[in-house]
Write an enzyme that holds these catalytic residues in place. Structure first.
Site, PDB file in Angstrom:
ATOM      1  N   GLU A 276      13.841  -7.345   6.613  1.00  0.00           N
ATOM      2  CA  GLU A 276      13.615  -6.682   5.369  1.00  0.00           C
ATOM      3  C   GLU A 276      12.966  -7.755   4.636  1.00  0.00           C
ATOM      4  O   GLU A 276      11.941  -7.094   3.603  1.00  0.00           O
ATOM      5  CB  GLU A 276      14.735  -5.952   4.777  1.00  0.00           C
ATOM      6  CG  GLU A 276      15.438  -5.111   5.418  1.00  0.00           C
ATOM      7  CD  GLU A 276      14.708  -3.776   5.913  1.00  0.00           C
ATOM      8  OE1 GLU A 276      13.595  -3.574   4.704  1.00  0.00           O
ATOM      9  OE2 GLU A 276      14.431  -3.076   6.727  1.00  0.00           O
ATOM     10  N   TRP A 279       9.630  -7.124   5.174  1.00  0.00           N
ATOM     11  CA  TRP A 279       8.761  -6.358   4.641  1.00  0.00           C
ATOM     12  C   TRP A 279       8.326  -6.546   3.224  1.00  0.00           C
ATOM     13  O   TRP A 279       7.192  -6.116   2.750  1.00  0.00           O
ATOM     14  CB  TRP A 279       9.697  -4.985   4.753  1.00  0.00           C
ATOM     15  CG  TRP A 279       9.932  -4.151   5.892  1.00  0.00           C
ATOM     16  CD1 TRP A 279      10.519  -4.204   7.032  1.00  0.00           C
ATOM     17  CD2 TRP A 279       8.609  -3.133   6.322  1.00  0.00           C
ATOM     18  NE1 TRP A 279      10.475  -3.193   8.099  1.00  0.00           N
ATOM     19  CE2 TRP A 279       8.931  -2.549   7.428  1.00  0.00           C
ATOM     20  CE3 TRP A 279       7.423  -2.883   5.850  1.00  0.00           C
ATOM     21  CZ2 TRP A 279       8.317  -1.680   8.227  1.00  0.00           C
ATOM     22  CZ3 TRP A 279       6.505  -1.865   6.358  1.00  0.00           C
ATOM     23  CH2 TRP A 279       7.038  -1.427   7.641  1.00  0.00           C
ATOM     24  N   TRP A 307      -3.400  17.643  -4.034  1.00  0.00           N
ATOM     25  CA  TRP A 307      -2.265  17.287  -4.755  1.00  0.00           C
ATOM     26  C   TRP A 307      -1.966  18.386  -5.789  1.00  0.00           C
ATOM     27  O   TRP A 307      -3.077  19.019  -6.413  1.00  0.00           O
ATOM     28  CB  TRP A 307      -2.147  15.999  -5.253  1.00  0.00           C
ATOM     29  CG  TRP A 307      -2.208  14.692  -4.387  1.00  0.00           C
ATOM     30  CD1 TRP A 307      -3.368  13.958  -4.322  1.00  0.00           C
ATOM     31  CD2 TRP A 307      -1.349  14.375  -3.431  1.00  0.00           C
ATOM     32  NE1 TRP A 307      -3.173  13.004  -3.289  1.00  0.00           N
ATOM     33  CE2 TRP A 307      -1.723  13.313  -2.608  1.00  0.00           C
ATOM     34  CE3 TRP A 307      -0.018  14.873  -3.073  1.00  0.00           C
ATOM     35  CZ2 TRP A 307      -0.958  12.722  -1.655  1.00  0.00           C
ATOM     36  CZ3 TRP A 307       0.588  14.206  -1.972  1.00  0.00           C
ATOM     37  CH2 TRP A 307       0.133  13.212  -1.377  1.00  0.00           C
ATOM     38  N   ASN A 342      17.683   2.036  -1.257  1.00  0.00           N
ATOM     39  CA  ASN A 342      16.467   2.213  -0.362  1.00  0.00           C
ATOM     40  C   ASN A 342      16.566   3.531   0.266  1.00  0.00           C
ATOM     41  O   ASN A 342      15.300   3.958   0.368  1.00  0.00           O
ATOM     42  CB  ASN A 342      16.271   1.165   0.754  1.00  0.00           C
ATOM     43  CG  ASN A 342      15.173   1.017   1.383  1.00  0.00           C
ATOM     44  OD1 ASN A 342      13.983   1.002   0.649  1.00  0.00           O
ATOM     45  ND2 ASN A 342      15.212   1.168   2.586  1.00  0.00           N
ATOM     46  N   TRP A 360       1.615  10.732  -4.851  1.00  0.00           N
ATOM     47  CA  TRP A 360       2.383   9.504  -4.959  1.00  0.00           C
ATOM     48  C   TRP A 360       2.266   8.480  -6.108  1.00  0.00           C
ATOM     49  O   TRP A 360       3.287   7.990  -6.437  1.00  0.00           O
ATOM     50  CB  TRP A 360       2.280   8.767  -3.381  1.00  0.00           C
ATOM     51  CG  TRP A 360       1.035   8.240  -3.422  1.00  0.00           C
ATOM     52  CD1 TRP A 360      -0.257   8.800  -2.596  1.00  0.00           C
ATOM     53  CD2 TRP A 360       0.543   6.826  -3.661  1.00  0.00           C
ATOM     54  NE1 TRP A 360      -1.416   7.810  -2.791  1.00  0.00           N
ATOM     55  CE2 TRP A 360      -0.927   6.750  -3.390  1.00  0.00           C
ATOM     56  CE3 TRP A 360       1.003   5.771  -4.344  1.00  0.00           C
ATOM     57  CZ2 TRP A 360      -1.663   5.610  -3.458  1.00  0.00           C
ATOM     58  CZ3 TRP A 360       0.269   4.708  -4.590  1.00  0.00           C
ATOM     59  CH2 TRP A 360      -0.939   4.718  -3.961  1.00  0.00           C
ATOM     60  N   TRP A 383       5.292   3.216  -1.773  1.00  0.00           N
ATOM     61  CA  TRP A 383       4.998   4.681  -1.964  1.00  0.00           C
ATOM     62  C   TRP A 383       3.808   5.003  -1.239  1.00  0.00           C
ATOM     63  O   TRP A 383       3.709   6.163  -0.513  1.00  0.00           O
ATOM     64  CB  TRP A 383       4.435   4.734  -3.308  1.00  0.00           C
ATOM     65  CG  TRP A 383       5.597   5.075  -4.262  1.00  0.00           C
ATOM     66  CD1 TRP A 383       6.212   3.992  -5.029  1.00  0.00           C
ATOM     67  CD2 TRP A 383       6.231   6.291  -4.521  1.00  0.00           C
ATOM     68  NE1 TRP A 383       7.349   4.766  -5.961  1.00  0.00           N
ATOM     69  CE2 TRP A 383       7.143   5.973  -5.435  1.00  0.00           C
ATOM     70  CE3 TRP A 383       5.976   7.641  -4.021  1.00  0.00           C
ATOM     71  CZ2 TRP A 383       8.133   7.329  -5.840  1.00  0.00           C
ATOM     72  CZ3 TRP A 383       6.965   8.640  -4.442  1.00  0.00           C
ATOM     73  CH2 TRP A 383       7.913   8.457  -5.279  1.00  0.00           C
TER      74      TRP A 383
HETATM   75  C1  FAD Z   1       9.361   4.417  -2.866  1.00  0.00           C
HETATM   76  C2  FAD Z   1       9.947   2.974  -2.976  1.00  0.00           C
HETATM   77  C3  FAD Z   1       9.357   2.116  -3.917  1.00  0.00           C
HETATM   78  C4  FAD Z   1       9.856   0.806  -3.827  1.00  0.00           C
HETATM   79  N1  FAD Z   1       9.735   0.061  -4.952  1.00  0.00           N
HETATM   80  C5  FAD Z   1      10.267  -1.273  -4.875  1.00  0.00           C
HETATM   81  C6  FAD Z   1      10.195  -2.059  -5.988  1.00  0.00           C
HETATM   82  O1  FAD Z   1       9.356  -1.825  -6.883  1.00  0.00           O
HETATM   83  N2  FAD Z   1      10.505  -3.624  -5.833  1.00  0.00           N
HETATM   84  C7  FAD Z   1      11.318  -3.873  -4.942  1.00  0.00           C
HETATM   85  O2  FAD Z   1      11.683  -4.951  -4.847  1.00  0.00           O
HETATM   86  N3  FAD Z   1      11.384  -2.953  -3.702  1.00  0.00           N
HETATM   87  C8  FAD Z   1      11.279  -1.772  -3.807  1.00  0.00           C
HETATM   88  N4  FAD Z   1      11.455  -0.862  -2.726  1.00  0.00           N
HETATM   89  C9  FAD Z   1      11.897  -1.443  -1.672  1.00  0.00           C
HETATM   90  C10 FAD Z   1      13.460  -1.375  -1.507  1.00  0.00           C
HETATM   91  O3  FAD Z   1      14.017  -0.231  -1.822  1.00  0.00           O
HETATM   92  C11 FAD Z   1      14.184  -2.576  -2.338  1.00  0.00           C
HETATM   93  O4  FAD Z   1      13.724  -3.723  -2.372  1.00  0.00           O
HETATM   94  C12 FAD Z   1      15.759  -2.520  -2.031  1.00  0.00           C
HETATM   95  O5  FAD Z   1      16.398  -1.170  -2.367  1.00  0.00           O
HETATM   96  C13 FAD Z   1      16.466  -3.283  -2.994  1.00  0.00           C
HETATM   97  O6  FAD Z   1      17.874  -3.339  -2.680  1.00  0.00           O
HETATM   98  P1  FAD Z   1      18.470  -4.596  -1.948  1.00  0.00           P
HETATM   99  O7  FAD Z   1      18.141  -5.856  -2.578  1.00  0.00           O
HETATM  100  O8  FAD Z   1      20.008  -4.492  -1.877  1.00  0.00           O
HETATM  101  O9  FAD Z   1      17.947  -4.491  -0.447  1.00  0.00           O
HETATM  102  P2  FAD Z   1      18.188  -5.109   0.826  1.00  0.00           P
HETATM  103  O10 FAD Z   1      18.486  -4.195   1.925  1.00  0.00           O
HETATM  104  O11 FAD Z   1      19.363  -6.336   0.789  1.00  0.00           O
HETATM  105  O12 FAD Z   1      17.059  -6.229   1.273  1.00  0.00           O
HETATM  106  C14 FAD Z   1      16.902  -7.615   0.770  1.00  0.00           C
HETATM  107  C15 FAD Z   1      15.367  -7.760   0.271  1.00  0.00           C
HETATM  108  O13 FAD Z   1      14.381  -7.195   1.384  1.00  0.00           O
HETATM  109  C16 FAD Z   1      13.481  -6.923   0.487  1.00  0.00           C
HETATM  110  N5  FAD Z   1      13.150  -5.265   0.880  1.00  0.00           N
HETATM  111  C17 FAD Z   1      14.359  -4.410   1.154  1.00  0.00           C
HETATM  112  N6  FAD Z   1      13.791  -3.323   1.744  1.00  0.00           N
HETATM  113  C18 FAD Z   1      12.404  -3.342   1.597  1.00  0.00           C
HETATM  114  C19 FAD Z   1      11.154  -2.511   1.745  1.00  0.00           C
HETATM  115  N7  FAD Z   1      11.471  -1.242   2.346  1.00  0.00           N
HETATM  116  N8  FAD Z   1       9.884  -2.978   1.390  1.00  0.00           N
HETATM  117  C20 FAD Z   1       9.775  -4.203   0.891  1.00  0.00           C
HETATM  118  N9  FAD Z   1      10.692  -5.122   0.768  1.00  0.00           N
HETATM  119  C21 FAD Z   1      12.020  -4.858   0.903  1.00  0.00           C
HETATM  120  C22 FAD Z   1      13.787  -6.763  -1.108  1.00  0.00           C
HETATM  121  O14 FAD Z   1      13.046  -7.958  -1.587  1.00  0.00           O
HETATM  122  C23 FAD Z   1      15.292  -6.947  -0.906  1.00  0.00           C
HETATM  123  O15 FAD Z   1      15.734  -7.453  -1.961  1.00  0.00           O
HETATM  124  C24 FAD Z   1      10.824   0.196  -2.811  1.00  0.00           C
HETATM  125  C25 FAD Z   1      11.150   1.415  -1.773  1.00  0.00           C
HETATM  126  C26 FAD Z   1      10.706   2.610  -1.705  1.00  0.00           C
HETATM  127  C27 FAD Z   1      10.798   3.488  -0.580  1.00  0.00           C
END
Ligand code: FAD
Length: 476
Positions: A276, A279, A307, A342, A360, A383
């Site tokens: 993650e 990602w 759209w 997420n 989107w 997105w």
């Molecule tokens: C439509 C959409 C918009 C999003 N917008 C953002 C945003 O603006 N900022 C943001 O930080 N995250 C965004 N995310 C990714 C993700 O949802 C969040 O990073 C995550 O929910 C944060 O919670 P966590 O720190 O507990 O994640 P954890 O699951 O604990 O993950 C650890 C870290 O990994 C990174 N990470 C996790 N999932 C993703 C992912 N799918 N893509 C990229 N990095 C990821 C983040 O830095 C996160 O803090 C988005 C996801 C979607 C589907």
């Protein structure tokens, strides 16, 4: 004559911490350090009110850690940095790199102008595990698919750099009277505005380097072990909630990457969590190599997608009034807390794009307005992924069913009942589809559809079919 050691300005940006801060460490080795933060009035790459609130909190915490020595300005760094450097007699300006298109362009110009003034300029990597330009395919072009990017690109590179401790002692430079006057108050006023809605968050969020470390330790001892199996369940405490800390740089990805080594968790959870983080890297990578990511479909064939423009539907999605319980729970979580789980971000995104047929970019803009963890790279890449038009995106025909997703990932309804309390008394069987509940069940649960809670905005099956037909018409 008193000999002063050289002074170096450290320009803080998205690295609001003292530990594992390469620019700060290098500056400390040179002599005195002047810590500076500059907020550009017209900057477009930050988020909305929620993000600005988080930034203000993070800056206040950094300033406290610096015993009030952070020099905060509002204005143009291209003008302010040389002025401050001249006034303080600085020999250099150091910073940790940013990777967004606007910042790259600005930093290049500033670097050039400072060098022309005889200053030493050094930039460092303080926010990514791998530099985007170092990870390329054999033919020297960027990866477009995540798994080869991570497994064949990143993991075969040098291992990420080890995190560094905070400098044990720093000699802080003092700003002479002739220097441009910093003003934390002016910055606070700009970031917070004159509304007080954010007061509701004071109990939820604790911003700053120390709070981020505490949050990370809590995750290592309580969340990581269930990460692999539990990260998709919004009612469980199995994710790190480190996204805000990573966004403002209260913690570096290197600290997180290596911090996992000491955790007591099985390797699946550690691997999953690291992927993650990757990602996150991949999002920065995409934005670096494809700067139009926030605005243009990565796959141009989506440019002709029909759209809809429906302000009413968009408004109901934004306010969590779609009548689809788990979608509404997510949108209300966003509004109430500034973040969203997420799995639910994916669901509400899919619903907007594939059931409401809205662009989107409208969803991305609302997230930008509301997320504390708003990140231009991750939000744009995610997105595009949800909409099916991104690099390595979810195929367009993969349309989440928010009813079965709710039943699967919020099985006992903890999350949905928390954010949609008007449905709290519905039995699990109908919680995710109240329109299917018999009148007697609704009555017992105190729910009058259309009054206490909306009727569904769209028929899920019909709107799904309509989306698939529109998609087929593109001949993708
Ligand atoms: C439509 C959409 C918009 C999003 N917008 C953002 C945003 O603006 N900022 C943001 O930080 N995250 C965004 N995310 C990714 C993700 O949802 C969040 O990073 C995550 O929910 C944060 O919670 P966590 O720190 O507990 O994640 P954890 O699951 O604990 O993950 C650890 C870290 O990994 C990174 N990470 C996790 N999932 C993703 C992912 N799918 N893509 C990229 N990095 C990821 C983040 O830095 C996160 O803090 C988005 C996801 C979607 C589907």
């Amino acid at each position: 004559m008193v000999q002063h050691s050289p002074t170096v300005i450290v320009w803080f940006r998205r690295d609001l911490r003292l530990s594992d801060n390469p620019a700060l460490l290098a500056a400390t080795a040179m002599g005195q350090v002047l810590p500076v933060y500059i907020h550009e009035n017209n900057q477009q790459e930050g988020g909305g009110g929620a993000w600005r609130w988080g930034l203000q909190q993070a800056l206040a915490a950094l300033n406290a850690d610096l015993q009030g020595k952070l020099c905060c300005y509002v204005g143009d760094p291209a003008r302010l940095l040389p002025e401050v450097a001249h006034a303080v007699g600085a020999t250099g300006v150091y910073w940790n790199r940013l990777y967004t298109p606007q910042a790259i362009k600005r930093d290049r110009a500033i670097k050039q102008s400072l060098i022309e003034r005889g200053l030493q300029v050094r930039s460092f990597n303080g926010s990514l595990l791998w530099e985007p330009w170092q990870v390329l395919k054999a033919d020297k072009t960027p990866y477009k698919v995540f798994t080869p990017y991570y497994r064949r690109g990143c993991l075969v590179q040098d291992v990420p750099r080890q995190p560094m401790d905070a400098p044990p002692t720093v000699t802080w430079a003092t700003l002479p009277a002739a220097a441009p006057a910093p003003s934390m108050q002016a910055l606070d006023a700009l970031l917070l505005g004159d509304v007080s809605w954010h007061k509701k968050w004071h109990g939820i969020w604790s911003m700053g380097e120390e709070a981020a470390q505490t949050r990370f330790e809590h995750f290592l001892s309580h969340g990581l072990a269930c990460y692999d199996q539990g990260r998709d369940f919004p009612g469980r405490d199995c994710t790190s909630r480190l996204s805000t800390a990573l966004q403002y740089g209260l913690l570096s990805p290197n600290q997180v990457w290596y911090g996992l080594e000491h955790a007591k968790a099985d390797e699946h959870s550690v691997d999953k969590f690291r992927s993650e983080l990757a990602w996150r890297e991949f999002a920065y990578y995409q934005l670096f190599h494809f700067p139009s990511l926030p605005h243009k479909n990565f796959q141009p064939k989506f440019d002709h997608f029909p759209w809809l423009e429906d302000e009413v539907a968009l408004g109901r999605w934004q306010t969590g009034q779609t009548g689809i319980p788990i979608v509404d729970a997510g949108m209300r979580e966003l509004w109430q807390t500034g973040v969203m789980h997420n799995r639910v971000r994916m669901l509400v995104g899919s619903f907007l794009v594939k059931n409401l047929l809205l662009d989107w970019r409208a969803g991305a803009a609302w997230f930008k307005d509301c997320l504390v963890d708003y990140d231009l790279a991750i939000n744009s890449a995610s997105w595009q992924w949800v909409a099916g038009c991104g690099a390595d995106a979810a195929p367009y025909f993969r349309i989440f069913n928010p009813v079965t997703q709710g039943e699967k990932f919020d099985r006992n309804g903890t999350y949905t009942r928390r954010f949609v309390p008007e449905l709290a008394n519905l039995p699990d069987q109908y919680l995710f589809k109240p329109w299917m509940a018999p009148a007697s069940i609704l009555r017992q649960a105190g729910v009058r559809l259309g009054q206490d809670y909306p009727e569904p905005l769209v028929d899920l099956a019909a709107s799904r079919a309509q989306a698939l037909a529109a998609f087929q018409a593109l001949k993708i």
